[in-house]
Write a protein that holds these residues in place. Structure first.
Motif, PDB file in Angstrom:
ATOM      1  N   ILE A  32      43.324  37.382  44.825  1.00  0.00           N
ATOM      2  CA  ILE A  32      43.661  38.800  44.984  1.00  0.00           C
ATOM      3  C   ILE A  32      42.599  39.670  44.309  1.00  0.00           C
ATOM      4  O   ILE A  32      42.139  40.659  44.878  1.00  0.00           O
ATOM      5  CB  ILE A  32      45.060  39.096  44.415  1.00  0.00           C
ATOM      6  N   THR A  33      42.190  39.272  43.126  1.00  0.00           N
ATOM      7  CA  THR A  33      41.169  40.020  42.397  1.00  0.00           C
ATOM      8  C   THR A  33      39.865  40.067  43.175  1.00  0.00           C
ATOM      9  O   THR A  33      39.214  41.110  43.269  1.00  0.00           O
ATOM     10  CB  THR A  33      40.931  39.386  41.008  1.00  0.00           C
ATOM     11  N   GLU A  34      39.490  38.957  43.769  1.00  0.00           N
ATOM     12  CA  GLU A  34      38.249  38.892  44.544  1.00  0.00           C
ATOM     13  C   GLU A  34      38.332  39.784  45.789  1.00  0.00           C
ATOM     14  O   GLU A  34      37.381  40.502  46.100  1.00  0.00           O
ATOM     15  CB  GLU A  34      37.954  37.441  44.941  1.00  0.00           C
ATOM     16  N   ILE A  35      39.448  39.753  46.488  1.00  0.00           N
ATOM     17  CA  ILE A  35      39.627  40.592  47.680  1.00  0.00           C
ATOM     18  C   ILE A  35      39.573  42.073  47.309  1.00  0.00           C
ATOM     19  O   ILE A  35      38.899  42.865  47.979  1.00  0.00           O
ATOM     20  CB  ILE A  35      40.959  40.242  48.389  1.00  0.00           C
ATOM     21  N   ILE A  36      40.283  42.438  46.252  1.00  0.00           N
ATOM     22  CA  ILE A  36      40.285  43.832  45.792  1.00  0.00           C
ATOM     23  C   ILE A  36      38.881  44.255  45.384  1.00  0.00           C
ATOM     24  O   ILE A  36      38.428  45.352  45.698  1.00  0.00           O
ATOM     25  CB  ILE A  36      41.275  44.015  44.615  1.00  0.00           C
TER      26      ILE A  36
END
Length: 103
Positions: A32-36
């Motif tokens: 999720i952090t990478e996508i954001i």
């Protein structure tokens, strides 16, 4: 006379073993952090749960994963990780003062 007491000393690695298999959850947080991050957005995680359920353990593991991603060897610096321990600054009457001063 010899003492019959046995002293067990745990290394830091032994005391930080993921016995409850939280790595899957941490991997989801990292994804999720990478996508954001790719979408140039911000994210803030807050974990809620009973005392002793492992919130600090999960956040510590997540923090270590982020530190590994953007270590000096990888030369990547795309995350601003801010860890605030409210128990460490419990003596402040206004929480915002301790949060801002920690940053």
């Amino acid at each position: 006379m010899e003492s019959s007491e046995i002293t067990i000393v745990k290394s830091e690695d032994e005391s930080k073993k993921d016995l409850l298999n939280r790595q899957d959850f941490i991997d989801k947080m990292l994804n999720i952090t990478e996508i954001i991050s790719k979408n140039k957005k911000n994210i803030c995680y807050a974990l809620n749960g009973r005392w002793g359920i492992g919130k600090s353990f999960v956040l510590d593991m997540f923090e270590k994963e982020i530190e590994n991603i953007q270590s000096e060897e990888t030369n990547i610096d795309k995350y601003f990780l801010f860890h605030y321990n409210c128990w460490q600054y419990d003596y402040y009457e206004e929480p915002i003062i301790s949060i801002v001063s920690s940053m």
